[in-house]
Design a protein around this motif. Structure first.
Motif, short mmCIF file in Angstrom:
data_model
loop_
_atom_site.label_atom_id
_atom_site.label_comp_id
_atom_site.label_asym_id
_atom_site.label_seq_id
_atom_site.Cartn_x
_atom_site.Cartn_y
_atom_site.Cartn_z
N SER A 99 38.08 32.26 28.65
CA SER A 99 39.45 32.45 28.17
C SER A 99 40.20 33.40 29.11
N GLU A 100 41.50 33.17 29.21
CA GLU A 100 42.33 34.00 30.07
C GLU A 100 42.27 35.47 29.66
N THR A 101 42.28 35.72 28.36
CA THR A 101 42.26 37.10 27.88
C THR A 101 40.98 37.81 28.26
N PHE A 125 36.98 30.76 38.45
CA PHE A 125 37.22 30.86 37.01
C PHE A 125 38.17 29.76 36.55
N LEU A 126 37.78 29.05 35.49
CA LEU A 126 38.67 28.12 34.80
C LEU A 126 39.19 28.87 33.58
N SER A 222 47.20 30.65 22.68
CA SER A 222 46.90 31.67 23.68
C SER A 222 46.69 33.02 23.02
N ALA A 223 45.57 33.67 23.35
CA ALA A 223 45.31 35.00 22.80
C ALA A 223 46.31 36.02 23.32
N GLU A 224 46.70 35.89 24.59
CA GLU A 224 47.68 36.82 25.15
C GLU A 224 49.01 36.71 24.42
N ALA A 225 49.42 35.48 24.07
CA ALA A 225 50.67 35.30 23.34
C ALA A 225 50.58 35.89 21.94
#
Length: 296
Positions: A99-101, A125-126, A222-225
């Motif tokens: 995950s991006e986060t 990284f994907l 999205s966790a960041e969102a």
């Protein structure tokens, strides 16, 4: 001999991904070159290994058997190389779906220490809050949160992380802080990044178990969102300590309902089916487990 191993690598990636184009991109070759090399392999063996259709390629019965043997041979070669190096510096490319986060907030700030010991290792990284197809995308390992579906994939638990409820000081000042989980029904709740919004948020207080069905006002993949939404004072979010550590430490978010514990979330390393994790995968898995241990 090197041509034979390239031949096997191309066949394995084409057979796993179902695409000559995908294999070509990963190996830095043209699609016609990959098709020609695999056709040469079939001609040498005198058997059709892959069925070509307009949409994808599929291994034949003989192709499935050859694919299994070829994958094991390539793994054995990699293990032999690592054994010859005596378990020292790792080489090659490690492809990780994450995950991006987790990548931005946890892996990257700690990555230099890991890479300093392996100067010849490359990492790809994907990064996305979605479930990647490990086999089709040629992923060496994936990092996944929450319960895992039954599968033949290899799994190693990395950590169990606390979950928290949080909101910005401005939201609490305007709307007040809930005193019990039931009061969440009167608040704007934020949901994400995975799962089904109608599932309850589960709390415990001593021996008491409480399940609250949430009707979120905002939902994010999205966790960041999700964290940004809470940070902007738009509602109450549920997140693991991994996701909100910085905001809690800086006071941008404050924890709510501290006497009620949320159900924790497990985080796992997942490896493609039938594949023994390589030394690169094992080393990176150990590195992640150590980093996540500090977040409990």
């Amino acid at each position: 001999m090197n041509d034979r191993f390239q031949e096997l690598r191309l066949f394995v990636r084409a057979g796993e991904s179902g695409s000559f184009s995908a294999a070509a991109r990963e190996m830095g070759l043209s699609q016609p070159s990959v098709s020609r090399i695999v056709s040469g392999l079939e001609a040498r063996l005198g058997v059709r290994l892959l069925l070509r259709t307009t949409r994808k390629i599929v291994p034949t019965e003989a192709g499935h058997a050859y694919l299994k043997k070829a994958k094991q041979l390539l793994l054995d070669l990699e293990e032999a190389d690592e054994a010859a190096r005596g378990g020292g510096s790792l080489k090659g490319t490690l492809r990780v779906a994450v995950s991006e986060t987790l990548c931005i907030r946890t892996i990257l700030p700690n990555l230099r220490d890991f890479l300093d010991g392996h100067p010849q290792l490359k990492l790809e990284f994907l990064t996305a809050d979605v479930m990647h197809d490990l086999v089709a995308e040629g992923v060496d390992m994936a990092i996944r949160f929450g319960p895992l579906p039954d599968s033949a994939f290899g799994v190693k638990k990395l950590a169990t992380l606390r979950r928290l409820l949080m909101a910005s000081p401005s939201y609490v000042e305007q709307h007040g802080a809930p005193k019990t989980p039931a009061e969440l029904a009167h608040h704007d709740c934020i949901f994400g990044p995975t799962g089904v919004p109608t599932l309850p948020w589960e709390f415990t207080k001593g021996a008491e178990k409480i399940a609250v069905k949430i009707d979120p006002r905002y939902s994010f993949t999205s966790a960041e969102a999700l964290i940004a939404c809470a940070r902007e004072g738009l509602g109450i979010a549920r997140a693991s300590v991994l996701m909100c550590k910085t905001e809690l430490e800086t006071g941008q978010l404050i924890a709510l309902l501290p006497r009620f514990a949320l159900a924790p979330v497990e985080i796992h390393a997942v490896f493609p089916a039938g594949r023994i994790p390589s030394q690169k995968v094992r080393s990176f898995t150990e590195f992640l487990a150590g980093v996540l241990a500090d977040l409990k």
